[in-house]
Design an enzyme around this catalytic site. Structure first.
Site, mmCIF file in Angstrom:
data_model
loop_
_atom_site.group_PDB
_atom_site.id
_atom_site.type_symbol
_atom_site.label_atom_id
_atom_site.label_comp_id
_atom_site.label_asym_id
_atom_site.label_seq_id
_atom_site.Cartn_x
_atom_site.Cartn_y
_atom_site.Cartn_z
ATOM 1 N N LYS A 154 -10.285 0.367 -2.138
ATOM 2 C CA LYS A 154 -10.130 0.084 -0.712
ATOM 3 C C LYS A 154 -10.520 1.315 0.086
ATOM 4 O O LYS A 154 -9.982 2.399 -0.118
ATOM 5 C CB LYS A 154 -8.691 -0.317 -0.385
ATOM 6 N N LYS B 209 -6.920 3.533 -2.937
ATOM 7 C CA LYS B 209 -7.251 3.484 -1.504
ATOM 8 C C LYS B 209 -7.462 4.894 -0.988
ATOM 9 O O LYS B 209 -6.702 5.802 -1.320
ATOM 10 C CB LYS B 209 -6.122 2.778 -0.752
ATOM 11 N N ASP C 108 0.864 -1.186 0.000
ATOM 12 C CA ASP C 108 0.000 0.000 0.000
ATOM 13 C C ASP C 108 0.900 1.235 0.000
ATOM 14 O O ASP C 108 1.521 1.546 1.019
ATOM 15 C CB ASP C 108 -0.911 0.028 1.226
#
Length: 216
Positions: free
Chosen positions: A181, A152, A90
């Protein structure tokens, strides 16, 4: 929606500066017991977590939480994390470069991490609370162009986390191969279910496991 289904979409997360190895081991134990999508932990714990639970899906963060280090530093972080056993990466974008409209820099940085991650899952944290709607839409385009797996919302370390409105916006503007996400501030089963129904495939949270423990 069944809580087991929600848990299967959760990246069970502990990224606090004060996190200890004993706490990370508990996160790993919980990830196995409750069958979460992954555990998301600091880089320094990736190698010991991989040894502790070799079959566990391990996620870690790159350029966290501010994102304004050099691309080469992020590449090194990602390489080391993968060598240590991380299955998912991430990464945090350089928000300042985005605000300067240096879109080439932002896209190339994501591509650099994409080339390192290879078959590993790459999620791109854009820190929505710091962005305008126009910037969020632009990031949907850049993440799609760079062939990342996920966009995300948040680090959870800035001024706000995921919102329903941002997930709806992403759903309209990301490419068909990009998943979403939602992370930061997800505190109830109702909210988790709504985020999923709006288009989120993953949730970054520790609270859903806590709720599962309370229910058992």
């Amino acid at each position: 929606m069944d809580i087991k289904e929600i848990l299967s979409k959760c990246d069970h997360t502990l990224l606090l500066q004060t996190a200890t190895w004993e706490e990370i081991k508990q996160i790993c134990d919980d990830g196995i017991k409750y069958k979460t999508a992954s555990v998301c932990i600091p880089q320094c714990y990736v190698a010991p977590a991989h040894i502790y639970k070799p079959d566990l899906n391990i996620c870690t963060v790159i350029g966290f939480p501010n994102g304004n280090m050099t691309t080469s530093a992020k590449v090194f972080e990602a390489q080391e994390a993968i060598e240590n056993g991380a299955n998912e990466i991430d990464m945090v974008i350089n928000v300042g470069k985005l605000k300067e409209k240096d879109y080439e820099y932002v896209e190339n940085e994501i591509k650099a991490l994409r080339s390192i991650s290879n078959e590993k899952i790459l999620k791109v944290i854009i820190e929505t609370c710091l962005l305008t709607e126009e910037e969020k839409i632009k990031m949907c385009e850049l993440v799609t162009n760079a062939n990342a797996d996920y966009i995300k919302t948040s680090t959870g370390f800035s001024t706000a986390g995921a919102t329903f409105e941002d997930i709806e916006l992403f759903s309209k503007h990301v490419g068909p191969k990009v998943k979403i996400k939602a992370a930061g501030g997800i505190s109830s089963l109702d909210d988790a279910e709504k985020f999923i129904n709006l288009g989120a495939s993953r949730l970054g949270t520790s609270r859903i496991v806590k709720i599962a423990k309370e229910m058992s």
